[in-house]
Design a protein around this motif. Structure first.
Motif, PDB file in Angstrom:
ATOM      1  N   LYS B  61       0.822  -1.220   0.000  1.00 21.43           N
ATOM      2  CA  LYS B  61       0.000   0.000   0.000  1.00 21.43           C
ATOM      3  C   LYS B  61       0.855   1.268   0.000  1.00 21.43           C
ATOM      4  CE  LYS B  61      -3.935  -1.915   2.500  1.00 21.43           C
ATOM      5  NZ  LYS B  61      -4.558  -1.977   3.832  1.00 21.43           N
ATOM      6  N   SER B  62       2.106   1.092  -0.198  1.00 22.93           N
ATOM      7  CA  SER B  62       3.018   2.214  -0.060  1.00 22.93           C
ATOM      8  C   SER B  62       2.718   3.337  -1.037  1.00 22.93           C
ATOM      9  CB  SER B  62       4.432   1.716  -0.304  1.00 22.93           C
ATOM     10  OG  SER B  62       5.287   2.781  -0.553  1.00 22.93           O
ATOM     11  N   THR B  63       2.949   4.560  -0.566  1.00 27.51           N
ATOM     12  CA  THR B  63       2.896   5.703  -1.472  1.00 27.51           C
ATOM     13  C   THR B  63       4.295   6.267  -1.673  1.00 27.51           C
ATOM     14  OG1 THR B  63       2.244   6.926   0.472  1.00 27.51           O
ATOM     15  CG2 THR B  63       0.538   6.451  -1.130  1.00 27.51           C
ATOM     16  N   TRP B  64       5.294   5.435  -1.530  1.00 27.59           N
ATOM     17  CA  TRP B  64       6.684   5.793  -1.767  1.00 27.59           C
ATOM     18  C   TRP B  64       7.167   6.890  -0.827  1.00 27.59           C
ATOM     19  CZ3 TRP B  64       7.667   5.829  -7.793  1.00 27.59           C
ATOM     20  CH2 TRP B  64       7.271   4.597  -8.319  1.00 27.59           C
ATOM     21  N   TRP B  65       6.772   8.129  -1.133  1.00 26.46           N
ATOM     22  CA  TRP B  65       7.286   9.247  -0.341  1.00 26.46           C
ATOM     23  C   TRP B  65       6.763   9.163   1.089  1.00 26.46           C
ATOM     24  CZ3 TRP B  65       5.772   9.453  -5.385  1.00 26.46           C
ATOM     25  CH2 TRP B  65       6.768   9.814  -6.302  1.00 26.46           C
ATOM     26  N   THR B 298      12.824   8.625  -4.600  1.00 24.47           N
ATOM     27  CA  THR B 298      12.815   8.865  -6.034  1.00 24.47           C
ATOM     28  C   THR B 298      12.335  10.285  -6.261  1.00 24.47           C
ATOM     29  OG1 THR B 298      12.381   6.602  -6.633  1.00 24.47           O
ATOM     30  CG2 THR B 298      11.695   8.244  -8.197  1.00 24.47           C
ATOM     31  N   GLY B 299      13.077  11.011  -7.000  1.00 26.95           N
ATOM     32  CA  GLY B 299      12.649  12.376  -7.268  1.00 26.95           C
ATOM     33  C   GLY B 299      13.168  13.359  -6.252  1.00 26.95           C
ATOM     34  N   VAL B 300      13.914  12.859  -5.276  1.00 26.92           N
ATOM     35  CA  VAL B 300      14.452  13.767  -4.290  1.00 26.92           C
ATOM     36  C   VAL B 300      15.701  14.447  -4.848  1.00 26.92           C
ATOM     37  CG1 VAL B 300      15.466  13.854  -2.005  1.00 26.92           C
ATOM     38  CG2 VAL B 300      13.494  12.451  -2.412  1.00 26.92           C
ATOM     39  N   SER B 301      16.229  13.836  -5.881  1.00 25.92           N
ATOM     40  CA  SER B 301      17.456  14.346  -6.473  1.00 25.92           C
ATOM     41  C   SER B 301      17.151  15.558  -7.348  1.00 25.92           C
ATOM     42  CB  SER B 301      18.063  13.238  -7.304  1.00 25.92           C
ATOM     43  OG  SER B 301      17.048  12.599  -8.018  1.00 25.92           O
ATOM     44  N   PRO B 302      18.176  16.340  -7.643  1.00 26.28           N
ATOM     45  CA  PRO B 302      17.941  17.537  -8.457  1.00 26.28           C
ATOM     46  C   PRO B 302      17.491  17.179  -9.859  1.00 26.28           C
ATOM     47  CG  PRO B 302      20.267  17.148  -8.153  1.00 26.28           C
ATOM     48  CD  PRO B 302      19.555  16.201  -7.247  1.00 26.28           C
ATOM     49  N   VAL B 303      16.687  18.021 -10.412  1.00 27.92           N
ATOM     50  CA  VAL B 303      16.104  17.696 -11.711  1.00 27.92           C
ATOM     51  C   VAL B 303      17.126  17.601 -12.808  1.00 27.92           C
ATOM     52  CG1 VAL B 303      13.820  18.574 -11.296  1.00 27.92           C
ATOM     53  CG2 VAL B 303      15.600  20.132 -12.046  1.00 27.92           C
ATOM     54  N   GLY B 304      18.193  18.333 -12.671  1.00 23.12           N
ATOM     55  CA  GLY B 304      19.085  18.415 -13.819  1.00 23.12           C
ATOM     56  C   GLY B 304      20.277  17.497 -13.766  1.00 23.12           C
ATOM     57  N   TYR B 311      11.302  13.447 -11.759  1.00 25.98           N
ATOM     58  CA  TYR B 311      10.525  13.925 -10.628  1.00 25.98           C
ATOM     59  C   TYR B 311      11.373  14.820  -9.739  1.00 25.98           C
ATOM     60  CZ  TYR B 311       6.844  10.603 -11.565  1.00 25.98           C
ATOM     61  OH  TYR B 311       5.829   9.901 -12.125  1.00 25.98           O
ATOM     62  N   GLY B 312      12.669  14.765 -10.013  1.00 26.39           N
ATOM     63  CA  GLY B 312      13.609  15.249  -9.026  1.00 26.39           C
ATOM     64  C   GLY B 312      13.480  16.699  -8.686  1.00 26.39           C
ATOM     65  N   TYR B 313      12.947  16.995  -7.586  1.00 31.00           N
ATOM     66  CA  TYR B 313      12.956  18.381  -7.151  1.00 31.00           C
ATOM     67  C   TYR B 313      12.560  18.530  -5.687  1.00 31.00           C
ATOM     68  CZ  TYR B 313       8.384  17.668  -9.515  1.00 31.00           C
ATOM     69  OH  TYR B 313       7.210  17.179  -9.997  1.00 31.00           O
ATOM     70  N   TRP B 314      12.637  17.497  -4.949  1.00 29.19           N
ATOM     71  CA  TRP B 314      12.168  17.616  -3.574  1.00 29.19           C
ATOM     72  C   TRP B 314      13.318  17.618  -2.584  1.00 29.19           C
ATOM     73  CZ3 TRP B 314       7.484  13.792  -3.207  1.00 29.19           C
ATOM     74  CH2 TRP B 314       6.465  14.268  -4.056  1.00 29.19           C
ATOM     75  N   TYR B 427       8.834   4.612 -15.131  1.00 32.90           N
ATOM     76  CA  TYR B 427       9.337   5.969 -14.989  1.00 32.90           C
ATOM     77  C   TYR B 427      10.006   6.128 -13.641  1.00 32.90           C
ATOM     78  CZ  TYR B 427       7.026   7.725 -19.095  1.00 32.90           C
ATOM     79  OH  TYR B 427       6.652   7.971 -20.368  1.00 32.90           O
ATOM     80  N   TYR B 428      10.494   5.074 -13.136  1.00 29.87           N
ATOM     81  CA  TYR B 428      11.065   5.154 -11.814  1.00 29.87           C
ATOM     82  C   TYR B 428      12.481   5.671 -11.923  1.00 29.87           C
ATOM     83  CZ  TYR B 428       7.064   2.200 -10.990  1.00 29.87           C
ATOM     84  OH  TYR B 428       5.808   1.677 -10.963  1.00 29.87           O
ATOM     85  N   VAL B 429      12.585   6.715 -12.697  1.00 31.69           N
ATOM     86  CA  VAL B 429      13.882   7.333 -12.827  1.00 31.69           C
ATOM     87  C   VAL B 429      14.295   7.818 -11.457  1.00 31.69           C
ATOM     88  CG1 VAL B 429      13.567   7.966 -15.191  1.00 31.69           C
ATOM     89  CG2 VAL B 429      12.658   9.409 -13.422  1.00 31.69           C
TER      90      VAL B 429
END
Lengths: 1209, 586
Positions: B61-65, B298-304, B311-314, B427-429
């Motif tokens: 049931k995880s929502t990842w974040w 996932t997505g915590v990393s910088p976008v660039g 997703y990276g921007y958090w 898309y689990y980049v």
């Protein structure tokens, strides 16, 4: 199926209850037959019995029990007639002189005749079922028939319909001194001979025609010619109702059933079976439209369980349960509605009990067309037309959109974050000329900006779109008029040894949604052979092949996405590729459904099906019928999709992807049935059967994806072609699963009719299912019903205006095992939530298992108990028929897996027998047929209502089950089922208006638990402090309404004048409520799934200090102030009335060689009257948790305009 | 009787005989297996692996974040060290208002992330309990083997209960005997049960484990020490920590020691090292695809940083955190004589509002080298992804500030080697195989420092702090970028060479050191709470933030003492188990 269980008189298998005229029971004659019956029960399980009369039987085989004490010879003949199917023919002058004495005994007919005639001058011989008794030396005796004809009178003639066509198989019954009947032959001719002089009532009847009853007087030796012309339309009480494993004349049915005839089906231009039923039968609600070929939901007497509520379909005896056991099939994939002869809806337990667990939601019995005796008939039916969306939402301009968005941040005192998209230096947002989509962010730039240089364009990493400042109307882009056409060819015929019907159909239903369609090619073959006098063998098989592309109903489907898509987006980017949104918030926070729809051209769903039955029916002994039937269903499915790079919405676009998958299910059922029928002393009709049925369902699915296909085009989109392109490597994936279910059932049924007035039925069924634990596998269920035909009573005979009146009552139980296989067990899974890299390798993980399903070994059958009381009446010479039912349907021990607390982990919750609830209601159907001169008309009206109430949840009054899940992670619930309320009643706050000023905020109960405080609350939603504790919190939530309609109704009128016919069908519901949560998609700046893309015009009327009476709260990005809590704000009336069908036809008369040629024009869903603001009030998706909730995912209802032809010769 | 009858009769008998009683016995199909199959050694091992899996936070049931085992949503964005980041917009299915409400101390009992987190913790408990049940019924295991398996499961059960305890304080304790989940109590303090589970682990787990990712008895010991610190049992903590520091070994039998390079703790190549007490062993592999990768970040990393990180921007580091890495003339953190942190009086020079194409000279003042292993900033190389270009790598400076996160981010070379990035169709980049340190030795040393201050010798505390600082200053700095003519970073760091002036100063120093050493590792908020300073610290932070340009998302945030120390019990859980009591203030 026409031949499977022909209408016939019912015989008694239990002689003890069938006293002979003398009052002395006689057993011995039955012992042998009873023995076989018992042997059969013991060795097989069983089956139905319904005996067949008129079979050739030898005089030395059929036994009678006789005793005569110096009584007239004729009396002895009568006794033989009573016990057998043989009828005597003689001249009374010759017979009346004799009296006979015969010691009590059990004789063959042959022996009895020899003994009876031993001391007379008479001899006898047999001709078919007649025993002709005559004086061998009589001058006329050379012709035995002649001798017979001379005794009594003769009636003969021809039975035709109003087009002067013979009505083959029409039956005549002579009512008077014992029934005497015959049927019309292939030319419509009939002959009844040897009628004793006297006054009789002659009744002529045929399915689909009105009965004719005529008084006749016949004298000795008279020959009467009587021709009858039957009027179409029929008499509802005379229709045949296919009930559990058998068929009954409707007049004898003691349960609640409704029938839709072929005529009604023929006038609906519908592609699905469900839509045939809408508005035509009481107690049946049909709702929703899922796009071409998708199922609507059918509910019989309301929701009966929290799982699958779909009824059981029985097509020519093959039971097909839709939507369970992982099969993706729906009924419209399997069946072309044009093949249907009749549909019967079985509603109450005495009728559905025999179908056991699978029938618990009601049964839709479909009988397909079979050949009729006569010359081969050829028919061609077709229509062609177009369809339009009934209503589409309107949208706003990109500038309005930008202003609203800009304002929403200003209203929240927040910086506008899209300064790199809209130029806001002037204080208002200015639309960009180009939209740049990159991996970092999305920019809006002006013409001439170097970043808009076309040479920078890269579909995978840097897309440039020319903004459509005029606004793209995505709804208009996505929905268009669409063609629909349907063709059906059939050939049928029969001889006395066999019959056949072959039907081919082709449907091409192009959906109004871009690239959505449903195509069906179907072939049905029904044949039957009378191999021996005692043996019939036959089969019904349907092959169908459908291809389909449509949308599912999940929360983020293409239709919901459309609400959210920015109007500033163009359809194509500057390179001519389909525009992607990059899934950017500013462009709608969604993929571009238009793009995915265009690509859906390569997404195809292929369904094949083979559904059929093969059977053998043997009648080794008169009245005893053994049936062995195999039903089979084979559903292969294949799915193919291809996602090109330009559809990879977010940048970067990794690679193209092809998916191919399929599934197949097999379902075989094997039925053994033994039935016995008899009639005793003319007044006792008894039939009984016992049966055994076994079923096995298997399902398997498999699929795979690959990607990075080189030179992508239709001929390279294959799984074997992965990684042949120059893109990023793609790791292929595979998937698969399966299911298996077995059932075994034993059942029996007895029906008894006394003098056609008192009717009694009893049914027992023992069902076994592999879905339950070993100790709980079997459930026992029983049903019974009684009926009383008042109109046959002496005291009613003087009430001339009542043609028929029957009151009936029934009670019974059926089981339901509709939940997942083996889910009573503790099941563990080793899928990808289990493995862990315990070895620390970083690139591999070790197999790990985890609890997947919590167990409940005590889980047992869910049971539906219901009571039905009603009456059927026909008055004014059968012109008005009335059918009324009151019912109380209770579901006991409903199987459901209530959400388990997170404290138990994330395993699927255990299934429990958790809940009881009732559906109580009434149903009324009225039919009226009459004529004004040459103008004939018939009309039908039905209305039904039910009240759904939960009575029990786990023994706790305060317990409830949540429904109406909403939101991206599904944690908002819009409805609840609790004791005393309807299942899935809406639940939330009561809307009280908007906060207008500071004192309003100060004086109102504290809403800070919803994030609305004095600091940010202006213009936000005010909820009612129901418990008056000064705080708005969960305790102020309440039940906000019942999604079920107060009643639903249908009205059908057909008028025939000369060669014209016109038909209209109105249909509607009243008093239902809809939770219009689709509004959150396009009317709020911060809906659970809203982006900052599309908005509806309604969003322009939001609260500001200068617009205090706005319909919507302040348009604000302050996320903590939540106006979207489930509340009465979103609840609207779902009442509507539709002109469902309007048809005008003309039959071209007197064409040589043409039996029938009719052309018609038709409009479907022509007008809808409703106040509902969403796109259509039919919002249900079939899930009982989502009753009455509009998620914005429904495919818009269509209007159709058609031109059609019916040709027959 | 005719022949036909006998034919029918024979057929009936034959056909009926084909149906056996076992006809209705059908095993569940597919990849589902009944529990009985696990009552053996191999089965218990597989269940144990399943229990370990939940260290990732990724359950069905995880929502990842919301459930991330790294706790960045609950421990970092609530702590003043980190902004939620992103675009601040709402509605992204993966950027639910939940996270923003949590960051703003507007967490409601209906906040979905919380229910997911609750479920994730108790799913770990349930999996551990399943191991214990199966081990109890296993037929091919010796008692010793059973005891080991149970000990490991109880250790994990302790971990998951601990995680829930620090989130909600009032939580129920669930052992393998619980079957009714609708009548559990959360009013009793469960520290004793947690300790008992961990103690059993310490007593019965092996010291050296066969697999690198397994916990050993010393991990249990460290966890007990952690409990003591949360319970303020400093004397007991000190005693235990002394033993650990003297004798503790990692599960491969290597004595606990700090790794030479600070970044070795966040590098695929140096996982399960001498500094590892308990790691979540993430992997990027086909078997678990994608659920054994660090999806929670996932997505915590910088976008660039990589073309395929979308997703990276958090989880963007705050000004406040970055300022804290400034060092004074002695190379020490900017604490004044009373121990007050002065680093935030002014902002370190940054590129807020500066586009990536506009020239920018980075801060020239001295900084702690750990800054550039923790925070991506303009002009400084970001691991091996190249020099951080500033604004182009940030989704929205107005919402997330100019900095991006580095901790737990994979290197480009690691992505190229398959330890991160895109897998297959997903898309689990940003999938990462970089392990997360639930407990690492530096953490343990700093606990010991705390315990020494409260129940031992402040000088010994100083020794421990200096051990941690010494590694930071001697080991492996980022290669600064000199391409613009001036170096992008000026590292200067020293040790505490003189005794601390007071206990308060000592506490400040240790707490500062924890912040710098363990920033963005999911601990900070829970530390603030157990130190009892959450309200003063966070309200001060929030006041300053309102002047800093990213303040709009925090502009209405206030930390309420007595309420916000703990999260609300998820309403959904109270609905399903009405015997659970809500936390104060909610």
């Amino acid at each position: 199926m026409e031949f499977l269980f022909p209408q016939r008189e019912i015989a008694c298998p239990f002689p003890a209850v069938c006293p002979e005229p003398g009052g002395v029971p006689h057993y011995k004659g039955w012992i042998m037959k009873l023995t076989c019956l018992l042997v059969a029960i013991g060795c097989t399980g069983l089956q139905l019995l319904m005996a067949n009369t008129g079979k050739s039987q030898e005089l030395n085989e059929v036994r009678v029990s006789l005793e005569c004490r110096n009584e007239p010879l004729r009396g002895a003949f009568t006794k033989i007639e009573q016990q057998t199917d043989f009828r005597f023919a003689y001249s009374r002058k010759q017979v009346d002189n004799y009296s006979v004495t015969l010691s009590r005994g059990n004789y063959t007919v042959e022996k009895a005749m020899e003994l009876l005639l031993a001391n007379t001058h008479l001899v006898f011989r047999r001709l078919n079922n007649k025993i002709i008794v005559y004086m061998p030396d009589d001058p006329a005796a050379g012709g035995a028939e002649g001798a017979a004809e001379q005794s009594g009178g003769t009636i003969h003639g021809k039975i035709t319909n109003d087009k002067d066509e013979p009505v083959v198989g029409a039956s005549l019954m002579l009512k008077g001194a014992g029934p005497k009947g015959t049927g019309a032959g292939t030319d419509g001719g009939y002959s009844l001979t040897g009628i004793a002089p006297g006054k009789y009532q002659l009744q002529v009847s045929a399915i689909g025609y009105q009965n004719i009853v005529r008084d006749v007087t016949i004298t000795e030796g008279q020959t009467l010619e009587l021709n009858f012309q039957l009027k179409a339309g029929g008499n509802a009480l005379n229709e045949v109702v296919v009930t559990g494993y058998s068929r009954q004349n409707k007049r004898d049915v003691t349960g609640a059933a409704s029938t839709v005839s072929a005529a009604a089906i023929a006038e609906s231009p519908v592609t699905t079976v469900e839509s045939v039923l809408q508005g035509r039968v009481s107690g049946v609600t049909v709702d929703g439209q899922g796009g071409p070929g998708n199922s609507q939901t059918i509910r019989i007497r309301g929701v009966s369980t929290l799982g699958n509520n779909d009824p059981l379909y029985v097509i020519d005896g093959v039971q097909i349960r839709m939507g369970t056991g992982s099969t993706s099939q729906n009924i419209s994939n399997l069946l072309n509605p044009g093949e249907i002869e009749s549909i019967t809806i079985l509603k109450d337990p005495s009728l559905i009990a025999l179908y056991g667990s699978e029938g618990s939601n009601g049964v839709v019995v479909i009988t397909t067309k079979t050949g009729k005796i006569g010359a081969p008939r050829f028919e061609y039916n077709a229509y062609i037309g177009w369809q339009d969306p009934r209503k589409l939402p309107s949208t706003i301009t990109p500038q309005q959109q930008a202003n609203a968005l800009f304002g929403s941040f200003r209203n929240a005192n927040m910086a506008f974050p899209y300064q790199n998209f809209y130029d806001t230096s002037s204080g208002t947002p200015v639309l960009p000329d180009y939209i740049i989509e990159g991996s970092v962010t999305n920019l809006g730039v002006k013409t001439g900006d170097p970043r808009a240089d076309a040479s920078l364009y890269d579909n995978a990493t840097y897309r440039i779109l020319q903004a459509n400042k005029a606004g793209t109307n995505w709804w208009k882009a996505m929905f268009k008029s669409a063609m629909t056409e349907n063709h059906q060819l059939s050939l049928s015929g029969a001889t006395d040894k066999s019959n056949y019907a072959i039907t081919m159909g082709y449907l091409d239903d192009k959906g109004i949604l871009l690239n959505s369609y449903f195509k069906r090619l179907s072939l049905r073959v029904n044949t039957q052979f009378k191999v021996k006098p005692w043996l019939r063998i036959g089969e019904n098989v349907e092959l169908s092949y459908t291809t389909q592309s449509t949308v599912n109903r999940n929360a983020t489907n293409e239709i919901a996405s459309l609400y959210m898509l920015s109007p500033l987006m163009p359809k194509y980017d500057i390179a001519g590729n389909l525009a992607g949104t990059n899934k950017a918030l500013i462009l709608g926070n969604t993929g571009n459904p238009y793009t995915s729809r265009v690509n859906a051209n390569s997404n195809k769903n292929y369904n094949q099906s083979i559904v059929g039955t093969a059977y053998a029916e043997a009648e080794p002994i008169k009245g005893l019928v053994y049936t062995n039937q195999i039903g089979f269903q084979f559903f292969p499915n294949e799915y193919h999709s291809y996602t090109p790079v330009e559809n990879q919405e977010p940048i970067p676009a990794p690679t193209n992807i092809v998916y191919e998958g399929g599934s197949y299910s097999t379902d075989w059922r094997w039925l053994n049935k033994l039935s016995y029928t008899l009639t005793l002393a003319e007044i006792h009709k008894i039939s009984a059967f016992v049966g055994y049925e076994a079923r096995e369902f298997n399902y398997r699915s498999y699929g795979g994806t690959t990607g990075n296909i080189g030179f992508p085009s239709a001929n390279t989109q294959y799984l074997g072609n992965g990684n042949t392109g120059s893109g990023a490597p793609y790791v292929p994936t595979v998937s698969g699963g399966g299911d298996k279910v077995t059932n075994a059932s034993y059942f029996g049924n007895v029906t008894y009719s006394l003098m056609d007035k008192y009717l009694l039925t009893g049914t027992f069924r023992r069902d076994g299912s592999s879905k339950f634990g070993p100790a709980r596998q079997y459930g026992n269920f029983a049903a019974g019903s009684v009926g009383w035909r008042l109109s046959s009573e002496q005291f009613m005979q003087n009430i001339g205006w009542i043609s028929d009146l029957k009151v009936r009552a029934s009670y019974g139980a059926v089981g339901n095992d509709a939940y997942c296989s083996g889910c009573y067990l503790a099941i563990l899974s080793g899928n990808n939530f289990g493995p862990y890299d315990l070895g620390g390798t970083n690139t591999s993980s070790l197999s790990g298992y985890y609890p997947y399903q919590l167990p409940n070994a005590a889980l047992h059958w869910e049971a539906g108990h219901s009571t039905n009381i009603g009456f059927d009446a026909a008055v004014f010479n059968n012109s008005l028929t009335v059918n009324f039912n009151w019912f109380n349907k209770e579901t006991h021990g409903l199987i459901y897996a209530p959400p388990s607390s997170g404290t138990a982990g994330s395993a699927l919750p255990a299934y429990e027998n958790i809940m009881n609830f009732t559906n109580k209601g009434i149903e009324l159907e009225l039919g009226y047929t009459n004529h004004i001169g040459k103008l004939r008309y018939d009309m039908a009206f039905n209305i039904s209502t039910y009240k759904n109430r939960v009575n029990f949840i786990n023994g706790l009054d305060s317990a409830f089950i949540q429904g109406g899940q909403f939101g991206s992670n599904g944690a908002t619930y819009l409805s609840r089922s609790t004791v005393g309320k309807a299942v899935s009643s809406f639940y939330g706050y009561e809307y009280e208006g908007l906060f207008q000023n500071a004192s309003d905020l100060a004086n109102h109960a504290d809403e800070s638990s919803l994030g609305i405080t004095a600091a940010n609350g202006l213009g936000h939603v005010k909820y009612k402090d129901l418990n008056k504790d000064g705080v708005i919190d969960a305790h102020d939530e309440t039940y906000l309404g019942d999604p079920n309609p107060k009643f639903s109704y249908g009205f059908n009128l057909n008028v025939y004048y000369k060669n014209f016919d016109i038909g209209i069908l109105l249909q509607g519901v009243y008093g239902s409520k809809i939770f219009n949560y689709a509004r959150t998609l396009s009317q709020f700046p911060n809906g659970a799934v809203t982006g900052q893309g599309g908005l509806s015009p309604a969003a322009l009327d939001t609260w500001t200090p200068t617009n205090p009476n706005a319909k919507l709260p302040i348009f604000s990005q302050d996320l903590s102030a939540n106006d979207l809590s489930p509340s009465s704000f979103f609840i609207e009336s779902g009442s509507y009335m539709r002109v469902k069908n309007l048809q005008l036809g003309y039959t071209i008369p007197n064409l040589k060689g043409v039996r029938r040629l009719r052309v018609y024009v038709q409009a479907y869903n022509l007008i809808t009257f409703t106040h509902y603001s969403g796109i259509d009030p039919e919002v249900n998706d079939g899930d009982p948790h989502n009753l009455g909730i509009d998620y914005g995912t429904a495919y818009p209802m269509t209007k159709k305009y058609l031109l059609g032809v019916n040709l027959g010769f | 009787m005719k022949k036909s009858f006998y034919i029918c009769l024979v057929l009936m008998v034959l056909l009926f005989g084909a149906c056996k009683k076992s006809f209705l016995e059908v095993a569940p199909q597919g990849n589902q297996v009944t529990l009985e199959k696990f009552y053996n050694k191999a089965g218990v091992q597989q269940l144990l692996i399943g229990a370990y899996h939940d260290l990732t936070g990724i359950d069905v049931k995880s929502t990842w974040w919301g459930t991330s085992g790294t706790n960045w949503v609950y421990g970092d964005i609530t702590s003043g060290d980190t902004y939620l980041g992103g675009t601040g917009g709402n509605g992204n299915p993966h950027q639910s208002p939940d996270a923003l409400n949590i960051a703003n101390f507007k967490t409601l009992s209906t906040t979905n992330f919380l229910d997911d987190k609750w479920t994730a913790d108790y799913d770990g408990v349930a999996r551990a309990n399943t191991v214990i049940i199966a081990a109890g019924k296993a037929t091919d295991m010796t008692d010793a083997q059973k005891e080991e398996a149970v000990a490991e499961a109880r250790f994990l059960r302790g971990h998951f209960h601990f995680d829930a305890k620090k989130m909600w304080n009032n939580v129920p304790y669930v052992d393998e005997t619980v079957t009714n989940f609708s009548k559990l109590s959360n009013t009793e303090d469960i520290w004793p049960q947690i300790e008992a589970d961990l103690r059993f682990g310490f007593d019965h787990m092996l010291e050296t484990q066969p697999l690198a990712g397994q916990a050993n008895k010393w991990a249990a010991a460290c966890y007990i020490a952690k409990c003591y610190l949360f319970e303020q049992k400093f004397a007991a903590a000190k005693a235990l920590l002394d033993t650990i520091i003297a004798n503790g070994k990692n599960s491969q039998g290597v004595k606990y020691a700090l790794m030479p390079c600070y970044h070795d703790n966040f590098d695929v190549g140096t996982e399960n090292n001498s500094e590892s007490v308990l790691q979540t062993n993430f992997s990027v592999d086909i078997t678990s695809l994608p659920n054994n990768a660090n999806l929670g970040e996932t997505g915590v990393s910088p976008v660039g940083t990589a073309a395929d990180v979308t997703y990276g921007y958090w989880k963007q580091p705050s000004f406040n955190l970055v300022n804290a890495f400034k060092t004074d003339v002695n190379g020490l953190p900017m604490l004044d004589a009373s121990g007050s942190d002065t680093s935030n009086v002014s902002n370190m020079k940054n590129d807020m509002g500066v586009t990536s194409v506009t020239p920018f000279v980075p801060y020239q003042g001295t900084v702690d080298p750990r800054l550039d292993w923790s925070v991506g900033r303009r002009g400084v190389p970001y691991l091996d992804w190249g020099v951080d270009p500033g604004a182009d790598w940030v989704a929205s400076q107005p919402f997330g500030g100019p900095y991006v996160n580095i901790k737990n981010m994979f290197r480009q070379s690691e992505q190229d080697a398959g330890f991160g990035g895109i897998i297959s169709a997903y898309y689990y980049v940003g999938n990462s195989a970089v392990n997360y340190n639930i407990i690492r030795y530096a953490d343990v040393l700093l606990w010991a420092a705390e315990a020494e201050i409260e129940a031992g010798s402040p000088d010994q505390a100083r020794t421990y702090v200096n051990m941690v600082r010494n590694r930071a200053l001697t080991g492996c700095t980022v290669d600064v970028d000199n391409s613009s003519g001036s170096p992008s970073a000026n590292y200067f760091m020293g040790l505490y060479n003189t005794p601390w002036a007071s206990k308060d100063v000592a506490r400040s120093a240790v707490r500062m050191e924890r912040r710098l050493e363990l920033s963005q590792e999911g601990h900070r908020f829970f530390d603030l709470v157990r130190w009892g300073i959450a309200d003063t610290y966070l309200n001060a932070f929030l006041t300053t933030e309102k002047t800093r340009g990213v303040g709009s998302i925090l502009s209405t945030a206030t930390f309420k003492k007595g309420q916000h120390e703990y999260f609300p019990i998820p309403l959904q859980e109270i609905i399903l188990d009405p015997s659970l009591k809500q936390n104060p203030g909610y």
